[in-house]
Write a protein that holds these residues in place. Sequence first.
Motif, PDB file in Angstrom:
ATOM      1  N   SER A 151      -6.846   3.366  -8.233  1.00 57.77           N
ATOM      2  CA  SER A 151      -8.169   2.752  -8.382  1.00 57.77           C
ATOM      3  C   SER A 151      -8.014   1.237  -8.438  1.00 57.77           C
ATOM      4  N   SER A 183       0.798  -1.228   0.000  1.00 57.57           N
ATOM      5  CA  SER A 183       0.000   0.000   0.000  1.00 57.57           C
ATOM      6  C   SER A 183       0.827   1.273   0.000  1.00 57.57           C
ATOM      7  N   ARG A 188      -1.796   2.344  -2.648  1.00 60.47           N
ATOM      8  CA  ARG A 188      -3.078   2.448  -1.940  1.00 60.47           C
ATOM      9  C   ARG A 188      -3.983   3.526  -2.526  1.00 60.47           C
ATOM     10  N   ARG A 189      -3.421   4.485  -3.259  1.00 60.47           N
ATOM     11  CA  ARG A 189      -4.218   5.561  -3.844  1.00 60.47           C
ATOM     12  C   ARG A 189      -4.678   5.250  -5.265  1.00 60.47           C
ATOM     13  N   THR A 191       2.334   7.246  -8.269  1.00 60.08           N
ATOM     14  CA  THR A 191       1.267   7.243  -7.262  1.00 60.08           C
ATOM     15  C   THR A 191       1.424   6.037  -6.349  1.00 60.08           C
ATOM     16  N   THR A 192       1.208   6.220  -5.046  1.00 53.80           N
ATOM     17  CA  THR A 192       1.314   5.083  -4.135  1.00 53.80           C
ATOM     18  C   THR A 192       0.198   4.080  -4.428  1.00 53.80           C
TER      19      THR A 192
END
Length: 244
Positions: free
Chosen positions: A137, A95, A134-135, A131-132
Amino acid sequence: MTLDPHVPHEALLLEDVRVTFGHVTALDGLSLTAASGAITAVLGPNGAGKTTMMRCCTSLVSPDSGHISVLGQAPGSPEAVAATGLMPQSAGAWSGIRAGELLHYMAGLHANPIDPDLLIDALAITPFARTTYRRLSGGQQQAVNLAAALVGRPRLVFLDEPTSGMDPHARHHTWDIVEHMRHDGVSVVLTTHNMDEAQQLADHVWIVDRGRVATHGTVPELTAESSLEDVFLTHTSDRAAGRN
């Protein structure tokens, strides 16, 4: 075509595999095969044992009894681990890491990986590579999960609901990637609830229910008299059995 004597005709073999979790029977004598260089679909309702089957094949779960052969080797053996890839339904442990960093890290775990930047481009990950996890979609996470499963150049790859959460464009792009894998001689075992996906991709379909095979065959064999969805509904229960 001359068959390589070092490559088993069956990429995957399960014989009478049984798994219980407490009082719950997850696999109840499951027996099935997946041919080398082919796409094999395993269909079943929630709780039928599909994910448990994959976890057994990748040594995440040890069966109570039965026999499993992965590319002619025991699950969890160094040979099997080096030659297989797994795309899970979810990967919560990832995540906090950025998507691109994750794939570069995963590449470093293999002796001869695919260049992760090539996978990032091929699977359209570039827009969210920083983008990490967990963020992302659900569909974006699935694209990263697929790239992670492929980066080690597996000879056999397990795809657990590979297009779950994807929009139609991403789903069809993923189908193209899977078909390209077969063209390259990679053996694919996938689970899906999408009948169109199974019909589009699979060389052979196994329908499982309550931890055992209900019926199987090629798509033309199974759909000679009715749709694949009708065959599925006929051979499976509509009750959640509490198995994953």
